[in-house]
Design an enzyme around this catalytic site. Structure first.
Site, PDB file in Angstrom:
ATOM      1  N   SER A 134       0.854  -1.196   0.000  1.00 11.78           N
ATOM      2  CA  SER A 134       0.000   0.000   0.000  1.00 11.78           C
ATOM      3  C   SER A 134       0.887   1.243   0.000  1.00 11.78           C
ATOM      4  O   SER A 134       2.042   1.193   0.438  1.00 11.78           O
ATOM      5  CB  SER A 134      -0.862   0.011   1.264  1.00 11.78           C
ATOM      6  N   TYR A 147      -1.487  -0.137  10.839  1.00 12.39           N
ATOM      7  CA  TYR A 147      -1.759  -0.513   9.435  1.00 12.39           C
ATOM      8  C   TYR A 147      -0.546  -0.140   8.580  1.00 12.39           C
ATOM      9  O   TYR A 147      -0.054  -0.943   7.794  1.00 12.39           O
ATOM     10  CB  TYR A 147      -3.035   0.157   8.914  1.00 12.39           C
ATOM     11  N   PHE A 184     -12.778  -2.216   1.650  1.00 14.11           N
ATOM     12  CA  PHE A 184     -11.695  -1.883   2.578  1.00 14.11           C
ATOM     13  C   PHE A 184     -12.112  -0.918   3.690  1.00 14.11           C
ATOM     14  O   PHE A 184     -11.892  -1.177   4.864  1.00 14.11           O
ATOM     15  CB  PHE A 184     -10.525  -1.302   1.761  1.00 14.11           C
TER      16      PHE A 184
END
Ligand code: NDP
Ligand code: 8X3
Length: 246
Positions: A134, A147, A184
């Site tokens: 990501s 995250y 998501f």
């Protein structure tokens, strides 16, 4: 083989690869959705589809399902896509269970699946691991703490795997997408769909199909070519910090 094929990027990849004549293995925890998807892919494209249901967090389950299965012996590409964010909170206010789930899924799950599948690729002396990271692993943002840490780890592990897999001639690609509208954010905000919607307001985010196209491109290059890393965002996003909303 695509992990997290019941939704979002993984589902779009399943469609893209199946449409182009690939046989695919689709995995995730939601069995019903996966079985329906398998039926759809076979009906739509005549694709050969194998469904494997497991939770990537469960080490024993991953190896029980994936190891020593002759049907997986000719898997060419493993896409480590299953993952999630949970919560968007300051470090001191974040939930420890959320942290553990993200670490267990995004990092440990990727390690388990890779470790279970690599023997098949190594035996054949070729193959390709594609890890979905990501932009959150490229720039750490406020309230992204764990995250972002898991996705930074996906970046580091992808680099490490590429070096260690060199002697087996196995390709390793990391794809790092920016904001994309899938389930998501609904997962991240624990079912709060209106909160999730605000994430994508005022601009055109990536679509799951855009990421699927990129994975498909990377997986279909000549044997001697490996895309090591791709950072991709929608045109309205430059990185984790800069997003143009109208
Ligand atoms: P979705 O929520 O739409 O899909 C996530 C997929 O992961 C689902 O198929 C889910 O399947 C699977 N999954 C989650 N936890 C587990 C688990 N414990 N075991 C097995 N499968 C699991 O999200 P996206 O498609 O957007 O996300 C896919 C990946 O892309 C993730 O790694 C995410 O971090 C990353 N990413 C997403 C971005 C975005 O903006 N959407 C941007 C950059 C990266 P099931 O529930 O059936 O188990
Ligand atoms: C998902 C993209 O911007 O929500 O990895 O971190 S972001």
């Amino acid at each position: 083989m695509i992990t997290g094929a019941s939704s979002g990027f993984g589902k779009a990849m399943a469609h893209r690869f199946a449409k182009e004549g690939w046989s695919i293995v689709i995995t995730g925890r939601r069995k019903k959705i996966l079985l329906e998807l398998a039926e759809e892919l076979t009906a739509q494209y005549g694709a050969e589809v194998l469904v494997k249901v497991f939770d990537v967090q469960q080490r024993k389950e991953v190896f029980d399902v994936l190891a020593n299965d002759e049907k997986l012996g000719d898997v060419d590409v493993v896409v480590n896509n299953a993952g999630l964010a949970l919560g968007r909170d300051y470090f001191d206010e974040a939930n420890l269970d959320d942290w553990e789930t993200m670490i267990d899924t995004n990092l440990k799950g990727l390690l388990y699946v890779s470790k279970a599948m690599l023997p098949y690729l190594i035996k054949r002396g070729k193959g390709h691991i594609i890890n979905i990271g990501s932009t959150a692993g490229k720039e750490v943002y406020e309230k992204g703490n764990v995250y972002c840490a898991t996705k930074t780890s996906v970046d580091a592990i992808s680099q490490a795997m590429r070096i260690d897999m060199l002697r087996h001639q196995i390709k390793v690609t990391a794809i790092h997408p920016g904001a994309a509208e899938t389930e998501f954010s609904i997962v991240r905000f624990k079912g709060d769909a209106s909160m999730a919607k605000t994430v994508y307001e005022g601009y055109q985010p990536l679509k799951a199909e855009d990421v699927a196209d990129t994975a498909f491109y990377c997986a279909n290059l000549p044997e001697h070519v490996c895309i090591n890393s791709v950072v991709m965002t929608c045109t309205s996003q430059a990185n984790s910090f800069y997003l143009l909303r109208k």
